[in-house]
Design a protein around this motif. Sequence first.
Motif, PDB file in Angstrom:
ATOM      1  N   ARG A  93       0.829  -1.211   0.000  1.00 42.45           N
ATOM      2  CA  ARG A  93       0.000   0.000   0.000  1.00 42.45           C
ATOM      3  C   ARG A  93       0.859   1.256   0.000  1.00 42.45           C
ATOM      4  O   ARG A  93       0.537   2.227  -0.668  1.00 42.45           O
ATOM      5  CB  ARG A  93      -0.930   0.008   1.207  1.00 42.45           C
ATOM      6  N   THR A  94       1.929   1.260   0.785  1.00 42.37           N
ATOM      7  CA  THR A  94       2.772   2.454   0.829  1.00 42.37           C
ATOM      8  C   THR A  94       3.590   2.598  -0.434  1.00 42.37           C
ATOM      9  O   THR A  94       3.898   3.704  -0.851  1.00 42.37           O
ATOM     10  CB  THR A  94       3.698   2.428   2.062  1.00 42.37           C
ATOM     11  N   ALA A  95       3.944   1.485  -1.085  1.00 45.07           N
ATOM     12  CA  ALA A  95       4.724   1.550  -2.312  1.00 45.07           C
ATOM     13  C   ALA A  95       3.886   2.065  -3.473  1.00 45.07           C
ATOM     14  O   ALA A  95       4.390   2.773  -4.339  1.00 45.07           O
ATOM     15  CB  ALA A  95       5.292   0.173  -2.651  1.00 45.07           C
ATOM     16  N   ASP A  96       2.624   1.722  -3.530  1.00 41.59           N
ATOM     17  CA  ASP A  96       1.742   2.139  -4.624  1.00 41.59           C
ATOM     18  C   ASP A  96       0.445   2.672  -4.039  1.00 41.59           C
ATOM     19  O   ASP A  96      -0.480   1.910  -3.762  1.00 41.59           O
ATOM     20  CB  ASP A  96       1.464   0.952  -5.556  1.00 41.59           C
ATOM     21  N   ASP A 101      -7.268  -2.607  -3.154  1.00 42.47           N
ATOM     22  CA  ASP A 101      -7.380  -3.907  -2.499  1.00 42.47           C
ATOM     23  C   ASP A 101      -8.537  -4.672  -3.116  1.00 42.47           C
ATOM     24  O   ASP A 101      -9.400  -4.090  -3.773  1.00 42.47           O
ATOM     25  CB  ASP A 101      -7.613  -3.733  -0.995  1.00 42.47           C
ATOM     26  N   PRO A 102      -8.603  -5.964  -2.909  1.00 46.20           N
ATOM     27  CA  PRO A 102      -9.730  -6.737  -3.441  1.00 46.20           C
ATOM     28  C   PRO A 102     -11.059  -6.179  -2.939  1.00 46.20           C
ATOM     29  O   PRO A 102     -11.145  -5.627  -1.851  1.00 46.20           O
ATOM     30  CB  PRO A 102      -9.496  -8.145  -2.900  1.00 46.20           C
ATOM     31  N   THR A 103     -12.074  -6.317  -3.756  1.00 46.17           N
ATOM     32  CA  THR A 103     -13.389  -5.794  -3.428  1.00 46.17           C
ATOM     33  C   THR A 103     -13.953  -6.499  -2.204  1.00 46.17           C
ATOM     34  O   THR A 103     -13.884  -7.712  -2.085  1.00 46.17           O
ATOM     35  CB  THR A 103     -14.342  -5.994  -4.613  1.00 46.17           C
ATOM     36  N   TYR A 104     -14.488  -5.717  -1.315  1.00 42.15           N
ATOM     37  CA  TYR A 104     -15.091  -6.254  -0.107  1.00 42.15           C
ATOM     38  C   TYR A 104     -16.563  -6.507  -0.383  1.00 42.15           C
ATOM     39  O   TYR A 104     -17.271  -5.625  -0.874  1.00 42.15           O
ATOM     40  CB  TYR A 104     -14.925  -5.258   1.037  1.00 42.15           C
ATOM     41  N   CYS A 105     -17.025  -7.703  -0.108  1.00 39.17           N
ATOM     42  CA  CYS A 105     -18.434  -8.039  -0.286  1.00 39.17           C
ATOM     43  C   CYS A 105     -19.136  -7.844   1.061  1.00 39.17           C
ATOM     44  O   CYS A 105     -18.838  -8.542   2.022  1.00 39.17           O
ATOM     45  CB  CYS A 105     -18.575  -9.488  -0.760  1.00 39.17           C
ATOM     46  N   PRO A 106     -20.040  -6.887   1.145  1.00 37.66           N
ATOM     47  CA  PRO A 106     -20.658  -6.591   2.435  1.00 37.66           C
ATOM     48  C   PRO A 106     -21.601  -7.696   2.884  1.00 37.66           C
ATOM     49  O   PRO A 106     -22.049  -8.528   2.100  1.00 37.66           O
ATOM     50  CB  PRO A 106     -21.438  -5.301   2.167  1.00 37.66           C
ATOM     51  N   ASP A 107     -21.886  -7.662   4.154  1.00 38.78           N
ATOM     52  CA  ASP A 107     -22.830  -8.602   4.735  1.00 38.78           C
ATOM     53  C   ASP A 107     -24.236  -8.133   4.373  1.00 38.78           C
ATOM     54  O   ASP A 107     -24.590  -6.979   4.573  1.00 38.78           O
ATOM     55  CB  ASP A 107     -22.654  -8.620   6.254  1.00 38.78           C
ATOM     56  N   PHE A 108     -25.038  -9.010   3.805  1.00 41.47           N
ATOM     57  CA  PHE A 108     -26.355  -8.631   3.317  1.00 41.47           C
ATOM     58  C   PHE A 108     -27.406  -8.543   4.413  1.00 41.47           C
ATOM     59  O   PHE A 108     -28.517  -8.123   4.152  1.00 41.47           O
ATOM     60  CB  PHE A 108     -26.816  -9.608   2.233  1.00 41.47           C
TER      61      PHE A 108
END
Length: 177
Positions: A93-96, A101-108
Amino acid sequence: MTERKPVTAEELGALYRDHRTSLTATARQAFRARGVPESVVSAEDIVRTAYTRALRDPAAIEYPVGYLRVVTRTEAANQARQCAEHRRLETLRTADPLRFDPTYCPDFTTLVGNRRAVEQALVGLTLPRRTAEWTTTAQARHRSSSVAAPANIGNPRRPGSTTTTAPNPVEGPGPKA
């Protein structure tokens, strides 16, 4: 050959009192060796986890002290692995900074709860008001879906063409010149 006597929960409690400090020192040593700071997880928590696992089925444990040491070392190694993965991601994260980040799938469950709350609120409205709310919602959905529809449906214009308007099929192609 003598038969092994199963370990009881009371014996595990005595082992906890007798060996807790040495097991905590083992966990701290494992953390130090792997570079895991004490702020990530405490050694006491690792020892408590080991005893909790032992209490699930104490009769199945043949050598309780050895079992507790192995579980303590294994838990410390797992925490070290998680900490190393966290460090690796932070380095990326600090380098680029533009990295996603991968998509977070929320709790439905929250979405379902919100929907139930809206439905319960609509039940409290009068019939004309409820109809107006549903109509407004339907129109908003229609507008958003028509915006997303391809532009060439019902329109003979294709990408790269110079046609600005399509002839009206009811009126015909227009006057002949």
